[in-house]
Design an enzyme around this catalytic site. Sequence first.
Site, PDB file in Angstrom:
ATOM      1  N   GLY A 134      46.779  48.845  44.915  1.00 54.74           N
ATOM      2  CA  GLY A 134      46.117  50.116  45.195  1.00 54.74           C
ATOM      3  C   GLY A 134      45.364  50.688  44.005  1.00 54.74           C
ATOM      4  O   GLY A 134      45.059  49.979  43.053  1.00 54.74           O
ATOM      5  N   HIS A 181      38.485  45.476  43.554  1.00 49.13           N
ATOM      6  CA  HIS A 181      39.272  45.263  44.781  1.00 49.13           C
ATOM      7  C   HIS A 181      38.348  45.177  46.000  1.00 49.13           C
ATOM      8  O   HIS A 181      38.539  44.347  46.883  1.00 49.13           O
ATOM      9  CB  HIS A 181      40.248  46.430  45.005  1.00 49.13           C
ATOM     10  CG  HIS A 181      41.252  46.640  43.918  1.00 49.13           C
ATOM     11  ND1 HIS A 181      41.211  47.731  43.079  1.00 49.13           N
ATOM     12  CD2 HIS A 181      42.320  45.916  43.533  1.00 49.13           C
ATOM     13  CE1 HIS A 181      42.233  47.679  42.232  1.00 49.13           C
ATOM     14  NE2 HIS A 181      42.920  46.579  42.481  1.00 49.13           N
ATOM     15  N   GLY A 185      41.516  38.045  42.406  1.00 51.76           N
ATOM     16  CA  GLY A 185      40.503  38.208  41.365  1.00 51.76           C
ATOM     17  C   GLY A 185      40.780  37.285  40.185  1.00 51.76           C
ATOM     18  O   GLY A 185      41.931  37.128  39.772  1.00 51.76           O
ATOM     19  N   VAL A 231      34.604  41.860  38.389  1.00 57.86           N
ATOM     20  CA  VAL A 231      33.623  42.952  38.505  1.00 57.86           C
ATOM     21  C   VAL A 231      33.774  43.837  37.264  1.00 57.86           C
ATOM     22  O   VAL A 231      34.891  44.209  36.885  1.00 57.86           O
ATOM     23  CB  VAL A 231      33.851  43.766  39.796  1.00 57.86           C
ATOM     24  CG1 VAL A 231      32.884  44.936  39.869  1.00 57.86           C
ATOM     25  CG2 VAL A 231      33.696  42.858  41.016  1.00 57.86           C
ATOM     26  N   SER A 268      39.581  47.913  35.903  1.00 59.71           N
ATOM     27  CA  SER A 268      41.036  47.817  36.032  1.00 59.71           C
ATOM     28  C   SER A 268      41.592  49.199  36.329  1.00 59.71           C
ATOM     29  O   SER A 268      41.084  50.198  35.801  1.00 59.71           O
ATOM     30  CB  SER A 268      41.636  47.298  34.723  1.00 59.71           C
ATOM     31  OG  SER A 268      43.025  47.555  34.698  1.00 59.71           O
ATOM     32  N   SER A 269      42.627  49.229  37.135  1.00 62.84           N
ATOM     33  CA  SER A 269      43.273  50.516  37.434  1.00 62.84           C
ATOM     34  C   SER A 269      43.818  51.142  36.162  1.00 62.84           C
ATOM     35  O   SER A 269      44.006  52.354  36.085  1.00 62.84           O
ATOM     36  CB  SER A 269      44.411  50.317  38.440  1.00 62.84           C
ATOM     37  OG  SER A 269      43.911  49.677  39.589  1.00 62.84           O
TER      38      SER A 269
HETATM   39  P1  AMP Z   1      45.921  44.746  41.345  1.00 61.69           P
HETATM   40  O1  AMP Z   1      45.800  45.901  42.298  1.00 61.69           O
HETATM   41  O2  AMP Z   1      45.610  45.103  39.941  1.00 61.69           O
HETATM   42  O3  AMP Z   1      47.202  43.980  41.524  1.00 61.69           O
HETATM   43  O4  AMP Z   1      44.759  43.741  41.757  1.00 61.69           O
HETATM   44  C1  AMP Z   1      44.661  43.255  43.071  1.00 61.69           C
HETATM   45  C2  AMP Z   1      43.669  42.117  43.090  1.00 61.69           C
HETATM   46  O5  AMP Z   1      42.389  42.601  42.660  1.00 61.69           O
HETATM   47  C3  AMP Z   1      44.052  40.967  42.152  1.00 61.69           C
HETATM   48  O6  AMP Z   1      43.764  39.728  42.782  1.00 61.69           O
HETATM   49  C4  AMP Z   1      43.168  41.228  40.957  1.00 61.69           C
HETATM   50  O7  AMP Z   1      42.887  40.067  40.212  1.00 61.69           O
HETATM   51  C5  AMP Z   1      41.907  41.760  41.624  1.00 61.69           C
HETATM   52  N1  AMP Z   1      41.110  42.522  40.667  1.00 61.69           N
HETATM   53  C6  AMP Z   1      41.519  43.537  39.861  1.00 61.69           C
HETATM   54  N2  AMP Z   1      40.512  43.956  39.065  1.00 61.69           N
HETATM   55  C7  AMP Z   1      39.442  43.194  39.366  1.00 61.69           C
HETATM   56  C8  AMP Z   1      38.094  43.115  38.875  1.00 61.69           C
HETATM   57  N3  AMP Z   1      37.652  43.908  37.907  1.00 61.69           N
HETATM   58  N4  AMP Z   1      37.265  42.186  39.425  1.00 61.69           N
HETATM   59  C9  AMP Z   1      37.707  41.356  40.408  1.00 61.69           C
HETATM   60  N5  AMP Z   1      38.963  41.368  40.911  1.00 61.69           N
HETATM   61  C10 AMP Z   1      39.818  42.267  40.392  1.00 61.69           C
END
Ligand code: AMP
Length: 284
Positions: free
Chosen positions: A29, A35, A152, A181, A190-191
């Site tokens: 989230g 995402h 990602g 991205v 990044s979150s």
């Molecule tokens: P997370 O919510 O951080 O667990 O990320 C969920 C998914 O989104 C994972 O597969 C991450 O690798 C992908 N993701 C997070 N940040 C990025 C980004 N900047 N570009 C592409 N994919 C991302």
Amino acid sequence: MVKVIKSTDELILLRASERRSVGFVPTMGNLHAGHISLLQEALTSSELVYFSIFVNPKQFGPSEDFSRYPRTLEDDIRLIQECLTKFPGKDIVVYAPQDPKEVFPPVFNTAFSVQGLSTDLEGELRPGHFDGVATVVWRLFDLVKPAKAWFGLKDYQQYLVIRQMVRDLALPIEIIGMPIVRESSGLALSSRNQYLSREEKDRSLILFHTLTEMRDLLAGKKEKLPELKTYIQKKLQDKNWNYLELRDAETFSKDLSQSKKVTILAVYQLGTTRLLDNTQMEIA
Ligand code: AMP
């Protein structure tokens, strides 16, 4: 249509009644354009996409940010709805369990560990992290039963861990890695970027600049590897690097003598925030 489900029992019932093949995007989230790029790709290839939003306690260490990890479900649903408007006729199920017990029953003693990969590099600095990731992804795969799932490459080692788990368990799921991205500055979305102060955000650009310089230096030429290793040694004098390493992009081996593709993996730490980035390159 976007349907939001918070209960696992409801998810199981809904999934059992579904005949279409399912695409899946697991997240924690606090959604951003990274995402959403995964969701767009999933919607392009699947009629029906399951999108999970779950802050997984198993992948956080005791001193990490589990309790303060940003939880923004209403905004997330708005972004998902907005994305769906570009895909008429398609459907999204958002699985957003609020209580970890919805995902892991109170007694859940099994963990998945991808040997080697899970304890290397990022896994060495965060003991148990990748076991937590592999375990939740296995659990979510078992609930959602997707034909394809999107991850990602931002979390490159995580992508390799999941890909290996799927191979080892012979799960009938295609794993697709999606490009990072970035902000226009180059900073990978990044979150956790929101933890950065203004001044830290400026300093964070060293990460993308370093990776770009390293790509330019290597220029796809194997003979440049020794020069690149010297460059890394110099960079590591700055103690904010948790690591800056070269690995084979497929096997994750440090030995690059047979490599056709390499990856540079980096974590730069600013205050308590660890910024991850990476890049891959073919070499000959
Ligand atoms: P997370 O919510 O951080 O667990 O990320 C969920 C998914 O989104 C994972 O597969 C991450 O690798 C992908 N993701 C997070 N940040 C990025 C980004 N900047 N570009 C592409 N994919 C991302």
